[in-house]
Design an enzyme around this catalytic site. Structure first.
Site, PDB file in Angstrom:
ATOM      1  CB  ILE A 190      -0.941   0.026   1.231  1.00  0.00           C
ATOM      2  CG1 ILE A 190      -1.778  -1.264   1.330  1.00  0.00           C
ATOM      3  CG2 ILE A 190      -1.845   1.268   1.197  1.00  0.00           C
ATOM      4  CD1 ILE A 190      -2.923  -1.422   0.358  1.00  0.00           C
ATOM      5  CB  SER A 225       8.967   4.321  -8.227  1.00  0.00           C
ATOM      6  OG  SER A 225       8.314   3.824  -9.383  1.00  0.00           O
ATOM      7  CB  CYS A 268       2.594   5.163  -4.823  1.00  0.00           C
ATOM      8  SG  CYS A 268       2.564   3.549  -5.530  1.00  0.00           S
ATOM      9  N   GLY A 310       5.935  -3.336  -5.406  1.00  0.00           N
ATOM     10  CA  GLY A 310       6.241  -1.904  -5.320  1.00  0.00           C
ATOM     11  C   GLY A 310       7.448  -1.570  -4.458  1.00  0.00           C
ATOM     12  N   GLY A 327       7.430  -2.497 -11.342  1.00  0.00           N
ATOM     13  CA  GLY A 327       6.902  -1.516 -12.288  1.00  0.00           C
ATOM     14  C   GLY A 327       8.065  -0.753 -12.879  1.00  0.00           C
ATOM     15  CE1 TYR A 379       5.722   2.235 -14.055  1.00  0.00           C
ATOM     16  CE2 TYR A 379       7.157   3.436 -12.562  1.00  0.00           C
ATOM     17  CZ  TYR A 379       6.262   2.415 -12.801  1.00  0.00           C
ATOM     18  OH  TYR A 379       5.901   1.568 -11.777  1.00  0.00           O
ATOM     19  NE  ARG A 380      -0.617   6.315 -18.250  1.00  0.00           N
ATOM     20  CZ  ARG A 380      -1.352   6.742 -19.258  1.00  0.00           C
ATOM     21  NH1 ARG A 380      -1.270   7.992 -19.665  1.00  0.00           N
ATOM     22  NH2 ARG A 380      -2.196   5.935 -19.873  1.00  0.00           N
ATOM     23  N   GLY A 381       1.880   6.166 -12.876  1.00  0.00           N
ATOM     24  CA  GLY A 381       1.048   5.412 -11.943  1.00  0.00           C
ATOM     25  C   GLY A 381      -0.313   5.138 -12.557  1.00  0.00           C
ATOM     26  CG  MET A 382      -1.703   1.323 -13.292  1.00  0.00           C
ATOM     27  SD  MET A 382      -1.666   1.773 -15.033  1.00  0.00           S
ATOM     28  CE  MET A 382      -3.296   1.271 -15.517  1.00  0.00           C
ATOM     29  NE  ARG A 441      -3.739   0.116  -8.508  1.00  0.00           N
ATOM     30  CZ  ARG A 441      -3.291  -0.970  -7.887  1.00  0.00           C
ATOM     31  NH1 ARG A 441      -3.895  -2.120  -8.054  1.00  0.00           N
ATOM     32  NH2 ARG A 441      -2.233  -0.927  -7.108  1.00  0.00           N
TER      33      ARG A 441
HETATM   34  P1  XMP Z   1       7.354   0.336  -8.578  1.00  0.00           P
HETATM   35  O1  XMP Z   1       8.035   0.876  -7.345  1.00  0.00           O
HETATM   36  O2  XMP Z   1       7.909  -0.973  -9.017  1.00  0.00           O
HETATM   37  O3  XMP Z   1       5.841   0.091  -8.116  1.00  0.00           O
HETATM   38  O4  XMP Z   1       7.349   1.350  -9.680  1.00  0.00           O
HETATM   39  C1  XMP Z   1       4.868  -0.463  -8.961  1.00  0.00           C
HETATM   40  C2  XMP Z   1       3.571  -0.664  -8.184  1.00  0.00           C
HETATM   41  O5  XMP Z   1       3.017   0.577  -7.763  1.00  0.00           O
HETATM   42  C3  XMP Z   1       1.604   0.430  -7.624  1.00  0.00           C
HETATM   43  N1  XMP Z   1       0.953   1.530  -8.334  1.00  0.00           N
HETATM   44  C4  XMP Z   1       0.440   2.615  -7.757  1.00  0.00           C
HETATM   45  N2  XMP Z   1       0.304   2.948  -6.460  1.00  0.00           N
HETATM   46  N3  XMP Z   1      -0.676   4.995  -7.101  1.00  0.00           N
HETATM   47  C5  XMP Z   1      -0.282   4.144  -6.128  1.00  0.00           C
HETATM   48  O6  XMP Z   1      -0.430   4.464  -4.946  1.00  0.00           O
HETATM   49  C6  XMP Z   1      -0.574   4.723  -8.438  1.00  0.00           C
HETATM   50  O7  XMP Z   1      -0.924   5.526  -9.283  1.00  0.00           O
HETATM   51  C7  XMP Z   1       0.003   3.467  -8.761  1.00  0.00           C
HETATM   52  N4  XMP Z   1       0.239   2.851  -9.947  1.00  0.00           N
HETATM   53  C8  XMP Z   1       0.815   1.673  -9.650  1.00  0.00           C
HETATM   54  C9  XMP Z   1       1.221  -0.901  -8.198  1.00  0.00           C
HETATM   55  O8  XMP Z   1       0.970  -1.758  -7.108  1.00  0.00           O
HETATM   56  C10 XMP Z   1       2.457  -1.280  -8.990  1.00  0.00           C
HETATM   57  O9  XMP Z   1       2.620  -2.666  -9.167  1.00  0.00           O
END
Ligand code: XMP
Length: 485
Positions: free
Chosen positions: A297, A301, A303, A337, A359, A383-386, A399
């Site tokens: 949670i 990177s 998040c 993560g 990720g 690279y972007r967060g979901m 999500r």
């Molecule tokens: P890393 O550190 O490998 O992490 O880049 C990848 C993981 O991050 C999660 N993830 C998110 N968590 N906001 C979040 O809080 C986001 O926008 C987001 N996008 C991905 C996910 O669990 C992924 O595998």
């Protein structure tokens, strides 16, 4: 009561807070075995999983991950149909026994045969009449043909070499070699074509001996589904996915759990559920019958969950909390993560994870779908967060962050990571680091690493000491440089 809340607080640790203590060891890193379980039934050859993010895992990533021993999880920020096609692409990439064999009839026009070959990208078709094998037609038969030839029966090879449906692979290899042929139709006792073995597939299998494959020789693939998307889950199973990863920022949510029960009752394939961070969440999900747990949670990177929502759990402690419960039930834990170096992977595995999900470290590879860009003369991939606005606006919105219709609170950022070459090379460096760690700890396999790995807490000074210091670096080895931003 409020004062109490802040006294005797539990301490939480993440990767940089600790180091593994070197132990007596007779393990040479090259001999360390890194096989593990992704889920209750899915064994993988190395403990690395690609994250279901739209700048990380589509079919090219899933193919590469499975070929080199891990597994990829195809993201869900696309229509069900597109995701199904991606799953099928991975499943069809390699096969030892093709089961749904395309066939033609003796009267099929040659134009039609050419069309099928082009459309399906296949070089040879068994010819059947009343389902029985009567010939074979290959691309070679169609070269330099006179205009008088119109249908299959005029050019096909009638004297077809075939084998029984239960032929073993070594025997099939012999038959293919001795007859100098490329395709071996398999027939049942009634002479019906029920399969096909090709020498191309046998060559590919030899090229990737460490690949994670199913019993038909097809690469394993997982796919993400939203927590309430039962229909997608059912369709992905039909499409041949080996596992679904139920992808939500907070799986310890009773609505999600109700939905998970329905999914469990509706699909037979493996279900990996997450994300969670506590032992109680693990208990609750395991009681529903999930086959794997995804932990994390807010450590990622990209998040911002911990900053925006104020909620989270330092990743190494989260892994150990969940693993304590999960290991008692034989349920593997995926640590998701926050992994920046191979050393973080060793720590995650020693803290009880069976595999790690990446990720950022994979987003910069050739096989990721992110676009390339040049910044200050250096190559990067996006690279972007979901939970970033970019990803949410492309569709995914269950999500993170959907507060009201068309109103979102982002929980992720968008950016770019350095181009890191091919997945194969990144995995090689990461696994090299894991094996080295196992050598220091004295663990010949990952089970021993989980059991015997012991941690020591370090200070800020200890962390500073851990990285290269007091030197102007002129040459960084690839496994250190690779992971610098
Ligand atoms: P890393 O550190 O490998 O992490 O880049 C990848 C993981 O991050 C999660 N993830 C998110 N968590 N906001 C979040 O809080 C986001 O926008 C987001 N996008 C991905 C996910 O669990 C992924 O595998």
């Amino acid at each position: 009561m409020y004062k109490e809340k802040l006294s005797n607080l539990q301490e939480g640790y993440t990767f940089d807070d600790v180091l593994l203590i070197p132990g007596r060891s007779s393990v040479e890193p090259r001999d360390a075995v890194v096989e593990t379980m992704f889920s209750r039934k899915i064994r993988i050859k190395l403990p690395i999983v690609s994250s279901p993010m739209d700048t990380v895992s589509e079919y090219s990533m899933a193919i590469a991950m499975a070929r080199f021993g891990g597994i990829g999880v195809i993201h869900r920020n696309m229509t069900v149909n597109s995701q199904i096609q991606m799953v099928q692409k991975v499943k069809r990439e390699e096969s030892l026994r093709i089961k749904n064999v395309h066939t033609v009839a003796p009267d099929t026009p040659l134009e039609e045969v050419r069309r099928i070959m082009k459309e399906k990208n296949i070089a040879g078709l068994p010819v059947t009449s009343d389902d029985r094998l009567v010939g074979i037609i290959t691309k070679r038969d169609l070269e330099f043909l006179g205009r008088d030839k119109k249908s299959v029966k005029e050019v096909m090879t009638e004297d077809v070499v075939f084998a029984d449906e239960n032929v073993d692979i070594d025997e099939a290899k012999n038959i293919l070699f001795q007859n100098r042929i490329e395709k071996l139709p398999l027939v049942d006792k009634n002479g019906r074509v029920v399969g096909l073995i090709t020498s191309k597939d046998i060559r590919t299998r030899q090229k990737f001996p460490e690949a994670t494959r199913d019993s038909d020789g097809q690469l394993l693939v997982a796919a993400a589904v939203g927590p309430f998307d039962l229909e997608r889950a059912i369709n992905l199973e039909k499409a041949g996915a080996d596992a679904i990863v139920v992808d939500t920022a907070h799986a310890h949510n009773t609505n999600v759990q109700e939905s998970l029960k329905k999914m469990r009752a509706s699909v037979d394939i493996q279900i990996v559920a997450g994300n969670i961070a506590t032992g109680q969440a693990a208990e609750d999900l395991i009681s529903i019958g999930v086959d794997g747990l995804r932990v994390g949670i807010g450590p990622g990177s990209i998040c911002t969950t911990r900053i925006i929502a104020g909620v989270g759990f330092p990743q190494l402690s989260a892994i150990s909390e969940v693993a304590d419960v999960a290991s008692g039930h034989g349920i593997p834990v995926v640590a998701d993560g926050g992994i920046r170096f191979s050393g973080d992977i060793v720590k995650a595995l020693a803290a009880g994870a069976s595999s790690v999900m990446l990720g950022s470290l994979l987003a910069g590879t050739e096989e990721s779908p992110g676009s390339e860009l040049i910044l200050n003369g250096r190559k990067y991939k996006s690279y972007r967060g979901m939970g970033s606005l970019g990803a949410i606006s492309r569709g995914i919105s269950d999500r993170y962050g959907k507060i009201a219709e068309n109103k979102f609170v982002a929980e992720g950022v968008e950016g770019a990571v350095p181009y890191r070459g091919r997945v194969e090379d990144v995995l090689f460096q990461l696994i090299g680091g894991v094996k080295s760690g196992m050598g220091y700890v004295g663990a010949s396999n990952l089970e021993e690493l989980g059991r015997n790995g012991r941690f020591i807490k370090i200070s800020v000074a200890g962390l500073k000491e851990s990285h290269p210091h007091d030197i102007r670096i002129t040459s960084e080895p690839p496994n250190y440089q690779l992971f610098q931003i």
